[in-house]
Design a protein around this motif. Structure first.
Motif, PDB file in Angstrom:
ATOM      1  N   GLN A 124       1.244  -1.213   0.056  1.00 17.92           N
ATOM      2  CA  GLN A 124       0.354   0.035   0.180  1.00 17.92           C
ATOM      3  C   GLN A 124       1.048   0.952  -0.397  1.00 17.92           C
ATOM      4  OE1 GLN A 124      -2.344   0.368   3.134  1.00 17.92           O
ATOM      5  NE2 GLN A 124      -3.609   1.888   1.596  1.00 17.92           N
ATOM      6  N   LYS A 125       1.721   1.082   0.884  1.00 17.14           N
ATOM      7  CA  LYS A 125       2.743   2.489   0.921  1.00 17.14           C
ATOM      8  C   LYS A 125       3.410   2.762  -0.196  1.00 17.14           C
ATOM      9  CE  LYS A 125       5.816   4.015   3.371  1.00 17.14           C
ATOM     10  NZ  LYS A 125       6.064   5.612   4.678  1.00 17.14           N
ATOM     11  N   GLU A 126       3.648   1.674  -1.115  1.00 17.60           N
ATOM     12  CA  GLU A 126       4.319   1.512  -2.558  1.00 17.60           C
ATOM     13  C   GLU A 126       3.279   2.172  -4.093  1.00 17.60           C
ATOM     14  OE1 GLU A 126       5.724  -1.111  -6.498  1.00 17.60           O
ATOM     15  OE2 GLU A 126       6.030  -1.918  -4.153  1.00 17.60           O
ATOM     16  N   THR A 127       1.672   1.756  -4.036  1.00 19.58           N
ATOM     17  CA  THR A 127       0.655   2.645  -4.127  1.00 19.58           C
ATOM     18  C   THR A 127       1.014   3.823  -4.284  1.00 19.58           C
ATOM     19  OG1 THR A 127      -0.531   0.281  -4.520  1.00 19.58           O
ATOM     20  CG2 THR A 127      -1.835   1.948  -5.072  1.00 19.58           C
ATOM     21  N   GLU A 128       1.024   4.493  -2.673  1.00 21.81           N
ATOM     22  CA  GLU A 128       0.448   5.554  -2.238  1.00 21.81           C
ATOM     23  C   GLU A 128       1.732   6.332  -3.090  1.00 21.81           C
ATOM     24  OE1 GLU A 128       0.333   6.682   1.712  1.00 21.81           O
ATOM     25  OE2 GLU A 128      -1.414   5.610   2.474  1.00 21.81           O
ATOM     26  N   ASN A 129       2.698   6.180  -2.699  1.00 25.60           N
ATOM     27  CA  ASN A 129       4.096   6.635  -3.426  1.00 25.60           C
ATOM     28  C   ASN A 129       4.579   6.744  -4.856  1.00 25.60           C
ATOM     29  OD1 ASN A 129       5.628   6.989  -0.842  1.00 25.60           O
ATOM     30  ND2 ASN A 129       6.983   5.347  -1.418  1.00 25.60           N
ATOM     31  N   THR A 188       4.174  10.499  -6.634  1.00 26.41           N
ATOM     32  CA  THR A 188       5.172  11.177  -7.971  1.00 26.41           C
ATOM     33  C   THR A 188       3.973  10.845  -9.002  1.00 26.41           C
ATOM     34  OG1 THR A 188       6.569   8.873  -7.095  1.00 26.41           O
ATOM     35  CG2 THR A 188       6.491  10.214  -9.259  1.00 26.41           C
ATOM     36  N   HIS A 189       3.512  10.296  -9.352  1.00 26.03           N
ATOM     37  CA  HIS A 189       1.901  10.337 -10.123  1.00 26.03           C
ATOM     38  C   HIS A 189       1.611  12.077 -10.386  1.00 26.03           C
ATOM     39  CE1 HIS A 189       0.028   9.481 -14.328  1.00 26.03           C
ATOM     40  NE2 HIS A 189      -1.523   9.624 -13.335  1.00 26.03           N
TER      41      HIS A 189
END
Length: 105
Positions: A1-6, A10-11
């Motif tokens: 989830q943290k990766e998705t948030e990152n 970024t996007h």
């Protein structure tokens, strides 16, 4: 989830940067358009002034030509009158000379 948030963050940053770049480009374009419009208005104003000056010059030329024409007409009328007087005088002199000759004969 943290990766998705990152990724999402970024996007979102990329989207914001593109939006800022587009906004900056739009502002520059608007500034250029305003400057071009001012230049066009200045050009139109200059051309209008030149047109007004040309019209005034033309009016002055027309007045001058009219005055010259009137002066020429008056001069020609005076010359015509002088010519008529001279011709009449010559006719009278000729008639007197013929009369004198006839009287002597």
């Amino acid at each position: 989830q943290k990766e998705t948030e990152n990724l999402r963050s970024t996007h979102q940053d990329e989207i914001n940067q593109k939006a800022e770049a587009l906004d900056q480009e739009r502002q520059e374009h608007e500034s250029q358009m305003v400057e071009m419009m001012k230049e066009h208005e200045d050009t139109i104003s200059t051309l209008q002034d030149q047109l007004d000056q040309s019209r005034e010059t033309l009016r002055q030329i027309e007045r001058s030509l009219k005055e010259q024409g009137e002066a020429h007409q008056a001069s020609m009328a005076a010359l015509h009158e002088e010519h008529k007087i001279a011709v009449d005088a010559l006719k009278s002199e000729r008639e007197e000379a013929v009369s004198d000759l006839n009287a002597k004969l």
